[in-house]
Design an enzyme around this catalytic site. Sequence first.
Site, short mmCIF file in Angstrom:
data_model
loop_
_atom_site.label_atom_id
_atom_site.label_comp_id
_atom_site.label_asym_id
_atom_site.label_seq_id
_atom_site.Cartn_x
_atom_site.Cartn_y
_atom_site.Cartn_z
N GLY A 1 0.83 -1.19 0.00
CA GLY A 1 0.00 0.00 0.00
C GLY A 1 0.87 1.24 0.00
O GLY A 1 2.06 1.20 0.29
N CYS A 2 0.26 2.38 -0.34
CA CYS A 2 1.04 3.62 -0.44
C CYS A 2 1.60 4.01 0.92
O CYS A 2 2.79 4.31 1.05
CB CYS A 2 0.19 4.74 -1.03
SG CYS A 2 -1.39 4.99 -0.21
N TYR A 3 0.77 3.98 1.95
CA TYR A 3 1.27 4.33 3.28
C TYR A 3 2.34 3.36 3.76
O TYR A 3 3.39 3.79 4.27
CB TYR A 3 0.13 4.39 4.30
CG TYR A 3 -0.78 5.59 4.19
CD1 TYR A 3 -0.29 6.88 4.25
CD2 TYR A 3 -2.16 5.43 4.05
CE1 TYR A 3 -1.14 7.99 4.18
CE2 TYR A 3 -3.01 6.52 3.96
CZ TYR A 3 -2.51 7.80 4.04
OH TYR A 3 -3.35 8.87 3.97
N THR B 1 4.41 1.71 2.03
CA THR B 1 5.65 1.92 1.30
C THR B 1 6.51 2.97 1.99
O THR B 1 7.68 2.73 2.32
CB THR B 1 5.34 2.35 -0.16
OG1 THR B 1 4.70 1.26 -0.83
CG2 THR B 1 6.62 2.72 -0.90
N GLU C 1 2.55 12.00 -0.42
CA GLU C 1 2.29 11.31 0.83
C GLU C 1 3.50 11.52 1.72
O GLU C 1 4.64 11.46 1.25
CB GLU C 1 2.10 9.83 0.53
CG GLU C 1 1.46 9.09 1.64
CD GLU C 1 0.87 7.80 1.13
OE1 GLU C 1 -0.26 7.80 0.65
OE2 GLU C 1 1.59 6.79 1.18
#
Lengths: 355, 355, 355, 355
Positions: free
Chosen positions: C155-157, C159, C251
């Site tokens: 997931g982006c978070y 990562t 992010e």
Amino acid sequence: MTATATSKKIKAGILGASGYTGAEAMRLLLRHPSVELTLLTADRKAGQSVEEVYPHLGGYGLPDMVSVEDADWNSVDVVFCGLPHGTTQEIIATLPKTVKVVDMSADFRLRDPKTYAEWYGGEHTALDLQKEAVYGLTELYRDQVRDARLVACPGCYPTATLIALLPLVEAGLVDPLDLVIDAKSGVSGAGRGLKQNTLFCEAGEGLSPYAVASHRHAPEIEQEVAKFAGLAAADVRVNFVPHLVPMSRGELVTCHVRLSERKTAADLRSEFENRYQGEPFVRVLSAGAIPQTQMVRGSNNCVIGVFEDRIPGRALVIAAIDNLVKGSSGQAIQNMNLMFGLEETAGLEQAPLFP
Amino acid sequence: MTATATSKKIKAGILGASGYTGAEAMRLLLRHPSVELTLLTADRKAGQSVEEVYPHLGGYGLPDMVSVEDADWNSVDVVFCGLPHGTTQEIIATLPKTVKVVDMSADFRLRDPKTYAEWYGGEHTALDLQKEAVYGLTELYRDQVRDARLVACPGCYPTATLIALLPLVEAGLVDPLDLVIDAKSGVSGAGRGLKQNTLFCEAGEGLSPYAVASHRHAPEIEQEVAKFAGLAAADVRVNFVPHLVPMSRGELVTCHVRLSERKTAADLRSEFENRYQGEPFVRVLSAGAIPQTQMVRGSNNCVIGVFEDRIPGRALVIAAIDNLVKGSSGQAIQNMNLMFGLEETAGLEQAPLFP
Amino acid sequence: MTATATSKKIKAGILGASGYTGAEAMRLLLRHPSVELTLLTADRKAGQSVEEVYPHLGGYGLPDMVSVEDADWNSVDVVFCGLPHGTTQEIIATLPKTVKVVDMSADFRLRDPKTYAEWYGGEHTALDLQKEAVYGLTELYRDQVRDARLVACPGCYPTATLIALLPLVEAGLVDPLDLVIDAKSGVSGAGRGLKQNTLFCEAGEGLSPYAVASHRHAPEIEQEVAKFAGLAAADVRVNFVPHLVPMSRGELVTCHVRLSERKTAADLRSEFENRYQGEPFVRVLSAGAIPQTQMVRGSNNCVIGVFEDRIPGRALVIAAIDNLVKGSSGQAIQNMNLMFGLEETAGLEQAPLFP
Amino acid sequence: MTATATSKKIKAGILGASGYTGAEAMRLLLRHPSVELTLLTADRKAGQSVEEVYPHLGGYGLPDMVSVEDADWNSVDVVFCGLPHGTTQEIIATLPKTVKVVDMSADFRLRDPKTYAEWYGGEHTALDLQKEAVYGLTELYRDQVRDARLVACPGCYPTATLIALLPLVEAGLVDPLDLVIDAKSGVSGAGRGLKQNTLFCEAGEGLSPYAVASHRHAPEIEQEVAKFAGLAAADVRVNFVPHLVPMSRGELVTCHVRLSERKTAADLRSEFENRYQGEPFVRVLSAGAIPQTQMVRGSNNCVIGVFEDRIPGRALVIAAIDNLVKGSSGQAIQNMNLMFGLEETAGLEQAPLFP
């Protein structure tokens, strides 16, 4: 954060309270000294509290949302109507005649039923009401608004555009047949409905023209320009191109006009200064000052500037409003104040919010 | 994140590398297969690393900033010049003739020294160079650019406007004396200098017209319109109003034009389709599709749309570019590619960034 | 703007091409020297051209959208899967085994089927595939990714968070049981689906925490922290609070960590410098420099900074990525490059876009 | 748009009226029923009209800007002081004792002169006044404010943070030595001065931590936490990391706290509900509702939410305010109302502006 209420206050309802114009009407009326909000309808949100629908308005003691069919019309002296067009005329037709109506929808703006049908996709079903309706551009129709039971508030673009153009057209200072209106609006003008083009990622960091030369506000502008020019509506066509700007609120129209013979930009300015002298919400900027939407955010104000063009015989008129206030709910309250003999500025005195 | 370098590459310098156009030139040239960045000047940032000035470009092995007077001109085959106007002509005049120049400033755009002096506040001091300079609107001046030593890249607004108007003017499809250009730009067009009106809180959530009918890009547009119309520059005046839009990048011009006798919007579209067939960076949208700045962000592309107007005999042409790419550094690289006989699209092939 | 294609190129498909991660994969792969896009699926947009769905990608010669069921799996060597979770596992299970899969959904990230069922609302239906899947956090799982047929991109978070925490946890420098992760994301992380909270007017000019201490990325982070700490996943709980920021991309995670005995912020920095030396996409900032999302926009880069805390025994690690690139499609391509023995940076070399 | 004035009104001045807090004080006081603005100072803008400095406030009949040295102190009963720190103490020291002072600067917030000198770069020169100053966090210091002549309004971050933490600390519900405060603010908190990092293109579309664990508001928070915990200020250190968010207004603090033995998130909520019952501007959200800055824009409101953490023994408290209202000018007016025996909510009753 408790709402104050006295029995002498005007009882107001908002139909379609879950939209942005509904929320804005709530915000403004919460501080109106002579109005009490007694009815909020929102069919799909019926049963929900204001806090659930609009968290920023929680804690003010507002009534819960109900469906239109459950509304108690005896509880209101006036309704602000923020329903979709089409729906509006049906519901307004059923209201007791004792209830005054300030309509923020498009249903009663166009006087010619054929034009309505052409642009709004269906026959008008309340033609009697339509005849009775007063076009609620307050500064130009103040006397008629005072006596009206049903006021059709102008669209947001027509509001800014017509404040900027009608005095000039009426005075014969500009050519009503060569009006180029390049309009820009914040995203709230598109409402709270779910549409791809109003997602943050789609509308943000970008500029999008839309409804190029085919927006419904064009015939509304033409109707009024024609009327003030003494022409038939069908004989006036304006160039009107709206653009979606990555901001929530605010609307600005850049009107590129052709001057009448021997007229100058200074003549336009003089006309505005005379015409709008004493107007509580219209401010004609001094020469060189440029209207920006930042000057009016959250207020009912309209600012206007006049400029010479580089092309001989042409000039520019720029006007800015907050589309949700002067362009919608604020002007609606301004009209309501007149309809009930209140101070025209009641509830509308907050200064603009900047930054 | 290390820059690759081979001895055969063209050695390029950026003068004024601390501005946004300089940064954008760095970004694009970092990926150019045939160019190596060997010189970056920035007088006030001399001695600083790229990472200090532009953290997003740290780690790519770019040279440190030096002052112009410390620049080693032997280290470069070409310079991209992003200096303030006035300064530019002085410095370019001192360069060895073996160094090609792609000027992104305004100094060599106006062919008439009087017009330059009138709009840029002083006499031009490098008139010889000025005569030699080629106006770098690539699509319209491709052959001249190929042979040029000094290319004057157009301003950002003229780039979009002239791509949208010159083919029509040249083909006699629109009236060159009735051009209304309503332009909108993101804030990066105002540069990285500290100005109150480009602070986040001032430019954000608002729309501001500026330099109303008095912007320096107007005479530049007039010069080219006149040339392509076969008129004297002094005889052409355009209406040009720019607006500051709350976005970092992007530029869109809405051109309200008067059609020549018996011409239609469809004729304009045909002309564009013919004219721009095969152009690598100009895309004529199909009927109904509307240009948006979101379509071109970060790319060298220009998108154009043509629309009928409501006013008979008028039409609309809308064009969008990224002001920092096609409107500045990207077009500069496009010109450099031609000047060095490289593939015109080299280093410019990245697709737009959306969202 | 025509796509180049040679028969030797790897043929790639994107499943779920109408979402933002799909569009981003297209943008990046358009410039990949060794990949040709031969299949785009989007069930609800089947039959539409890329230009209709994503106007910014018009003109590049990409194939039209088809439905998954009409996909020709023989036309692809690899698929990037950007489908909703749940759907993903079903479709991937039906693919020929010769097709490699880079999954950008959440379906194969969690190794424990119970945890998956708890957080994603249903039993996993492809447990065999799940066992085979490699967790695609490239920098920490590079060798496994090389040999994988199915890679589950984080997931982006996770990562950004895991790049910032795993080396420290593995080296025993911080307490894995006292991790406070305050995360912030741009709106594109929520996808292109229509939701009220991602409308421009709702997400703009405001900051909104969401899924407070209940986001699905928490168990994913815990799984990896536990693994690198040598603990059972069930024994690790992290504090994870995401916030929606009014920007499209970007992010940033602010990790508030407790140092192990006698360890300092400088020790964390040293660990990072050793660990990430030579990494093409991870940049450890020099002391004092602060990561910002502006440093990485549009690129596959991750920037990290380490800071002393005011509370003795604590420190801060901050990391920033572009959620659509390193947080999704970029990392997916990085993994694909490894899976096919290509240069790891191929197609990912563009520098960040700023401003 | 003319200001109303009666001789009985309290005469107020704003020192430093050209900053954002000054403008916000003007906006709010324009609608205050018992206050008349009679003095506006702005040294660098002396001689300019309000309209020139803040176009949105043109037309309201406000006095022109004067320099501090030309100010007539007999014309005011109270001054709101929005001057830079350092300057403030000097000027306040020279005021007649009959003038009450609501200071919005940082000069009188820190009780310990050593701490002031350490964080603000110089010795305090008005120690007598400093002893007299009351810390103006209204909800926690209401009685002292009533009797004060000089009120030092808290910083914007301390306002939100301390409303969220002090009741819990005082009641012993959380550990005052393990407070992690992850703070986020809109750009207006940085003021109207020209700085590169607050340009639209730098702050927009990005998130930037700043002053990581080294912000001046940290010692101010520590001072109050220590006081309410019964500890020495030097013994309390908080983790405080602010982030710049791409919005003009709004501030949100995410407080990650460690619960005292056997305490739960529900206990925190109960404490808040008791403590803030009847508070006009503090709203404790019901369980599950999440504070957002969108809930308070333009209003003096503070919203608080309490959440369980995933880590056992920890919880989260989130609070949101408008940094320019409750975080500065609004709270200043709230304090002035108390100092003059007015209704505490006078002039502060406008509902939040959304969208």
